[in-house]
Design an enzyme around this catalytic site. Structure first.
Site, PDB file in Angstrom:
ATOM      1  N   ASN A 206       0.864  -1.187   0.000  1.00  0.00           N
ATOM      2  CA  ASN A 206       0.000   0.000   0.000  1.00  0.00           C
ATOM      3  C   ASN A 206       0.903   1.241   0.000  1.00  0.00           C
ATOM      4  O   ASN A 206       1.530   1.544   1.006  1.00  0.00           O
ATOM      5  CB  ASN A 206      -0.893  -0.043   1.251  1.00  0.00           C
ATOM      6  CG  ASN A 206      -1.719   1.216   1.418  1.00  0.00           C
ATOM      7  OD1 ASN A 206      -1.780   2.067   0.525  1.00  0.00           O
ATOM      8  ND2 ASN A 206      -2.356   1.351   2.577  1.00  0.00           N
ATOM      9  N   TRP A 207       0.943   1.922  -1.135  1.00  0.00           N
ATOM     10  CA  TRP A 207       1.842   3.081  -1.255  1.00  0.00           C
ATOM     11  C   TRP A 207       1.293   4.314  -0.525  1.00  0.00           C
ATOM     12  O   TRP A 207       1.971   5.319  -0.417  1.00  0.00           O
ATOM     13  CB  TRP A 207       2.055   3.430  -2.729  1.00  0.00           C
ATOM     14  CG  TRP A 207       2.828   2.421  -3.529  1.00  0.00           C
ATOM     15  CD1 TRP A 207       3.310   1.201  -3.115  1.00  0.00           C
ATOM     16  CD2 TRP A 207       3.220   2.544  -4.909  1.00  0.00           C
ATOM     17  NE1 TRP A 207       3.970   0.573  -4.143  1.00  0.00           N
ATOM     18  CE2 TRP A 207       3.928   1.370  -5.247  1.00  0.00           C
ATOM     19  CE3 TRP A 207       3.050   3.530  -5.888  1.00  0.00           C
ATOM     20  CZ2 TRP A 207       4.462   1.172  -6.532  1.00  0.00           C
ATOM     21  CZ3 TRP A 207       3.574   3.331  -7.166  1.00  0.00           C
ATOM     22  CH2 TRP A 207       4.279   2.163  -7.467  1.00  0.00           C
ATOM     23  N   LYS A 208       0.048   4.248  -0.093  1.00  0.00           N
ATOM     24  CA  LYS A 208      -0.615   5.403   0.551  1.00  0.00           C
ATOM     25  C   LYS A 208      -0.467   6.642  -0.344  1.00  0.00           C
ATOM     26  O   LYS A 208      -0.558   6.505  -1.555  1.00  0.00           O
ATOM     27  CB  LYS A 208      -0.054   5.601   1.955  1.00  0.00           C
ATOM     28  CG  LYS A 208      -0.142   4.310   2.779  1.00  0.00           C
ATOM     29  CD  LYS A 208       0.064   4.496   4.239  1.00  0.00           C
ATOM     30  CE  LYS A 208      -0.098   3.139   4.934  1.00  0.00           C
ATOM     31  NZ  LYS A 208      -0.007   3.209   6.381  1.00  0.00           N
TER      32      LYS A 208
ATOM     33  N   HIS B  78      -9.506   1.065   5.226  1.00  0.00           N
ATOM     34  CA  HIS B  78      -8.190   1.214   5.863  1.00  0.00           C
ATOM     35  C   HIS B  78      -8.341   2.128   7.086  1.00  0.00           C
ATOM     36  O   HIS B  78      -9.141   3.065   7.065  1.00  0.00           O
ATOM     37  CB  HIS B  78      -7.185   1.804   4.869  1.00  0.00           C
ATOM     38  CG  HIS B  78      -5.786   1.768   5.390  1.00  0.00           C
ATOM     39  ND1 HIS B  78      -5.315   2.687   6.287  1.00  0.00           N
ATOM     40  CD2 HIS B  78      -4.770   0.896   5.173  1.00  0.00           C
ATOM     41  CE1 HIS B  78      -4.054   2.386   6.596  1.00  0.00           C
ATOM     42  NE2 HIS B  78      -3.705   1.308   5.939  1.00  0.00           N
TER      43      HIS B  78
ATOM     44  N   GLU C  89      -6.710   4.515   8.170  1.00  0.00           N
ATOM     45  CA  GLU C  89      -6.543   5.954   7.905  1.00  0.00           C
ATOM     46  C   GLU C  89      -7.829   6.551   7.335  1.00  0.00           C
ATOM     47  O   GLU C  89      -8.157   7.707   7.592  1.00  0.00           O
ATOM     48  CB  GLU C  89      -5.329   6.164   6.986  1.00  0.00           C
ATOM     49  CG  GLU C  89      -4.029   5.957   7.753  1.00  0.00           C
ATOM     50  CD  GLU C  89      -2.885   5.345   6.965  1.00  0.00           C
ATOM     51  OE1 GLU C  89      -2.916   5.372   5.723  1.00  0.00           O
ATOM     52  OE2 GLU C  89      -1.956   4.819   7.617  1.00  0.00           O
TER      53      GLU C  89
ATOM     54  N   GLU D  92      -4.877  -4.920  10.594  1.00  0.00           N
ATOM     55  CA  GLU D  92      -3.845  -3.904  10.788  1.00  0.00           C
ATOM     56  C   GLU D  92      -4.115  -3.165  12.101  1.00  0.00           C
ATOM     57  O   GLU D  92      -4.912  -2.209  12.117  1.00  0.00           O
ATOM     58  CB  GLU D  92      -3.868  -2.908   9.633  1.00  0.00           C
ATOM     59  CG  GLU D  92      -3.637  -3.538   8.283  1.00  0.00           C
ATOM     60  CD  GLU D  92      -3.122  -2.530   7.264  1.00  0.00           C
ATOM     61  OE1 GLU D  92      -2.009  -2.712   6.783  1.00  0.00           O
ATOM     62  OE2 GLU D  92      -3.832  -1.555   6.987  1.00  0.00           O
TER      63      GLU D  92
ATOM     64  N   GLY E 118       2.980   2.229  10.820  1.00  0.00           N
ATOM     65  CA  GLY E 118       3.941   3.322  10.672  1.00  0.00           C
ATOM     66  C   GLY E 118       4.684   3.688  11.951  1.00  0.00           C
ATOM     67  O   GLY E 118       5.294   4.748  12.032  1.00  0.00           O
TER      68      GLY E 118
ATOM     69  N   SER F  88       3.875  -2.075  10.350  1.00  0.00           N
ATOM     70  CA  SER F  88       5.328  -2.131  10.540  1.00  0.00           C
ATOM     71  C   SER F  88       5.920  -3.475  10.118  1.00  0.00           C
ATOM     72  O   SER F  88       6.896  -3.954  10.712  1.00  0.00           O
ATOM     73  CB  SER F  88       5.698  -1.810  11.997  1.00  0.00           C
ATOM     74  OG  SER F  88       5.310  -0.479  12.306  1.00  0.00           O
TER      75      SER F  88
ATOM     76  N   GLY G 252       3.062  -1.170   4.212  1.00  0.00           N
ATOM     77  CA  GLY G 252       3.046   0.258   3.904  1.00  0.00           C
ATOM     78  C   GLY G 252       4.448   0.727   3.549  1.00  0.00           C
ATOM     79  O   GLY G 252       4.933   0.504   2.434  1.00  0.00           O
ATOM     80  N   GLY G 253       5.130   1.338   4.519  1.00  0.00           N
ATOM     81  CA  GLY G 253       6.437   1.959   4.288  1.00  0.00           C
ATOM     82  C   GLY G 253       7.435   1.096   3.528  1.00  0.00           C
ATOM     83  O   GLY G 253       8.106   1.570   2.606  1.00  0.00           O
TER      84      GLY G 253
HETATM   85  P1  13P Z   1       3.277   0.364   7.594  1.00  0.00           P
HETATM   86  O1  13P Z   1       3.785  -0.920   6.981  1.00  0.00           O
HETATM   87  O2  13P Z   1       3.995   1.579   7.089  1.00  0.00           O
HETATM   88  O3  13P Z   1       3.230   0.269   9.077  1.00  0.00           O
HETATM   89  O4  13P Z   1       1.763   0.550   7.090  1.00  0.00           O
HETATM   90  C1  13P Z   1       0.884  -0.508   7.159  1.00  0.00           C
HETATM   91  C2  13P Z   1      -0.350  -0.157   6.417  1.00  0.00           C
HETATM   92  O5  13P Z   1      -1.113   0.704   6.851  1.00  0.00           O
HETATM   93  C3  13P Z   1      -0.606  -0.856   5.150  1.00  0.00           C
HETATM   94  O6  13P Z   1      -1.908  -0.635   4.722  1.00  0.00           O
END
Ligand code: 13P
Length: 241
Positions: A8-10, A93, A95, A162, A168, A200, A221-222
């Protein structure tokens, strides 16, 4: 056993040039195999850049509108996403739930419409730090699953657990806690629904959730923004029994 490695590149990166480089570096070092389904979820504006690489990497959107078309300024509908030949869409998600006030009922509407449009929804669930500290993690995730997947055939969706406090933060979920939730989700939905872990996850800890905590894949994510790290995660998963 089928595994999933989803990135997920956000809201990253900030230019089409960087997005092109990221997808080309990613596509060079991973591939979709019988064993591992690899997918990336770029921002809407880069979906065109990325779908061309879909042989190596499946593509999904990070969100979708709850309606197919009409007066919904700023929204992108699942019909439009499917028309771009994307395969997946993330729904609910944390967020989106937290920053954009999305409710379980909204998640349910979007999930049903995404399925009707031919997309595979990846429905995200997870408790906050406060909820876990209060001993309510299982209750919260159970509620999100029941309401978000009401009247949905669970065999047609993927679920991503998640924990919000792990996203993050570098504080990935402990294996015992993660195992408790994967078990609960599978008990609720049946073993045919793939369950992914996110929060993470990186090249060091990622595959352990699959080996030891009952997960079928990762929503990253990251670490998915670093093609070499994502490639290492792919190799680890490819190497699992
Ligand atoms: P991180 O891997 O950056 O913690 O993010 C997880 C995430 O929200 C994937 O959707």
């Amino acid at each position: 056993m089928k595994y999933y490695l989803f990135g997920n590149w956000k809201c990253n990166p900030v230019s089409a040039q960087e997005a092109k480089k990221l997808i080309s570096d990613t596509a060079k070092s991973v591939k979709r195999t019988e064993k591992v389904e690899v997918a990336v979820f770029p921002p809407f504006c880069y979906l065109y850049e990325v779908v061309g690489k879909k042989k190596e990497v499946a593509v999904g959107a990070q969100n979708c509108c709850f309606k197919e078309a009409g007066a919904f300024t700023g929204e992108v509908s699942p019909r439009q996403i499917a028309d771009l030949e994307c395969k997946y869409v993330l729904i609910g998600h944390s967020e989106r739930r937290k920053i954009f006030s999305e409710t379980d009922s909204f998640v349910n509407d979007k999930t049903k419409l995404a399925l009707a449009c031919g997309l595979v929804p990846v429905v995200c669930v997870g408790e906050t730090d406060e909820e876990r500290t209060a001993g309510r993690a299982v209750e919260i995730v159970t509620g999100q699953i029941e309401a978000g997947l009401k009247d949905v055939d669970a065999k047609q969706v993927l679920v991503a657990y998640e924990p919000v406090w792990a996203i993050g933060t570098g504080k990935a979920c402990g294996l015992a806690e993660a195992r408790e939730i994967s078990r609960m989700i599978k008990e609720a939905l049946g073993s045919e629904t793939p369950v992914l872990y996110g929060g993470s996850a990186n090249a060091k800890n990622g595959a352990v959730y699959l080996k030891e905590a009952g997960y079928d894949g990762l929503l990253v994510g990251g670490a998915s923004l670093k093609a070499d790290e994502f490639a290492k995660m792919f190799e680890e998963i490819e190497g699992l029994d």
